[in-house]
Design an enzyme around this catalytic site. Sequence first.
Site, PDB file in Angstrom:
ATOM      1  N   CYS A 114      24.286   0.649  20.142  1.00 18.85           N
ATOM      2  CA  CYS A 114      23.436   0.214  19.677  1.00 18.85           C
ATOM      3  C   CYS A 114      24.180  -1.323  19.599  1.00 18.85           C
ATOM      4  O   CYS A 114      25.422  -1.152  19.280  1.00 18.85           O
ATOM      5  CB  CYS A 114      23.389   0.922  18.476  1.00 18.85           C
ATOM      6  N   CYS A 142      -7.384  -9.746  10.511  1.00 26.35           N
ATOM      7  CA  CYS A 142      -6.302  -8.987   9.774  1.00 26.35           C
ATOM      8  C   CYS A 142      -6.735  -7.459   9.756  1.00 26.35           C
ATOM      9  O   CYS A 142      -7.533  -7.153  10.334  1.00 26.35           O
ATOM     10  CB  CYS A 142      -6.900  -9.368   7.536  1.00 26.35           C
ATOM     11  N   GLY A 194       1.077  -1.483  -0.308  1.00 25.74           N
ATOM     12  CA  GLY A 194       0.175   0.214   0.015  1.00 25.74           C
ATOM     13  C   GLY A 194       0.438   1.277   0.086  1.00 25.74           C
ATOM     14  O   GLY A 194       0.331   1.795  -0.511  1.00 25.74           O
ATOM     15  N   CYS A 220      18.907   4.343  14.021  1.00 24.97           N
ATOM     16  CA  CYS A 220      18.625   3.531  12.916  1.00 24.97           C
ATOM     17  C   CYS A 220      17.529   2.602  13.707  1.00 24.97           C
ATOM     18  O   CYS A 220      17.601   2.456  14.979  1.00 24.97           O
ATOM     19  CB  CYS A 220      20.580   2.518  12.882  1.00 24.97           C
ATOM     20  N   ASP A 262      10.572  -7.028  -3.914  1.00 24.58           N
ATOM     21  CA  ASP A 262       8.762  -7.622  -3.543  1.00 24.58           C
ATOM     22  C   ASP A 262       9.124  -9.062  -2.909  1.00 24.58           C
ATOM     23  O   ASP A 262       9.250  -9.542  -4.007  1.00 24.58           O
ATOM     24  CB  ASP A 262       7.332  -6.734  -3.284  1.00 24.58           C
ATOM     25  N   ASN A 270       6.460  -6.361   8.226  1.00 23.50           N
ATOM     26  CA  ASN A 270       7.626  -6.691   9.807  1.00 23.50           C
ATOM     27  C   ASN A 270       8.438  -5.967  10.128  1.00 23.50           C
ATOM     28  O   ASN A 270       9.456  -5.829   9.273  1.00 23.50           O
ATOM     29  CB  ASN A 270       7.038  -8.036   9.109  1.00 23.50           C
TER      30      ASN A 270
END
Length: 287
Positions: A261, A208, A41, A184, A62, A142
């Site tokens: 980090c 969903c 999207g 980061c 993708d 994700n």
Amino acid sequence: MNEEISADNPYSRLVALKKLGVVQNFDEIRKFSIAVVGLGGVGSVAAEMLVRCGIGKLVLFDYDTVELANMNRLFYKPEQRGKTKVQAAKETLEAINPDVVVDGYHFDITSVRSYDKFVQVLKTGSTDEASAVHLVLSCVDNYNARSTINMVCNELRLTWFESGVSEDALNGHVQFIVPGVFACYSCVPPLLVASGVDESTLKREGVCAASLPTTMGIIAGLLVQNSLKYLLGFGQVSNYIGYNAWTDYFSTMTVKPNDSCPDPNCLHWQRVYQMEQQNKQALEEPD
Ligand code: ATP
Ligand code: ZN
């Protein structure tokens, strides 16, 4: 870029930015190459905006295919169902602007098998393939994929934007990350990542995530607007923009890197950046 002003020249309104003194160097956009990781999207809409702005090259990643369930977002059409998102996007983007080079990669960026390929493609992604892409846009949904992008960008010292839309579709964010300069993804990880919970175990059966083409379009717009400002050097690039659709509230802030980090490359670029700043200061100081 063709500067002739005419009704059928799609660039004449972009060139007007130059004529009006807003962006003097708009035609430099053709030199730049941007990687868009995730063509859902946000990513597909961001890619379309960049193509309509006349970007030189797009490198798309993708692992998914177009489904009818995606029609609640912008960009894909029902007749593209079953095609890989990379293939469908490439066809549409090249038809909109054949001057743009569009390369596409259909694989999971988090799989061990494709990691080297992912690094290699980013490293040689410039328009002449002699250097890296100029910018990476993270448009995945994700934490695992975001962490992979963070790791690669820290390894290659690539500037990138992280973006996201919340599960309720009413919040979104865009974050500008320059290794060593700003935090980061591992410097200030979301609580879920910091606590080491496996994200896939959190999916509720039969539920969903919500989706609105509006919120995703707004986040894609903010992402590309700030990408243009960064690449062409106009205006001010926000380090972090938060958007709340319920109240139309926009927040901005700057997130400094974390000197503990866990990513050693991030710590390395923090030291390099500090040294660069000290050298710059020494040059500016009078004898
Ligand atoms: P849904 O909400 O139905 O899952 P979606 O998968 O299209 O929709 P979006 O948030 O719209 O989700 O887009 C995220 C995009 O990022 C998707 O197209 C997805 O295929 C892509 N993506 C996520 N993780 C990876 C990965 N590890 N490698 C490559 N692409 C990825
Ligand atoms: Zn870090």
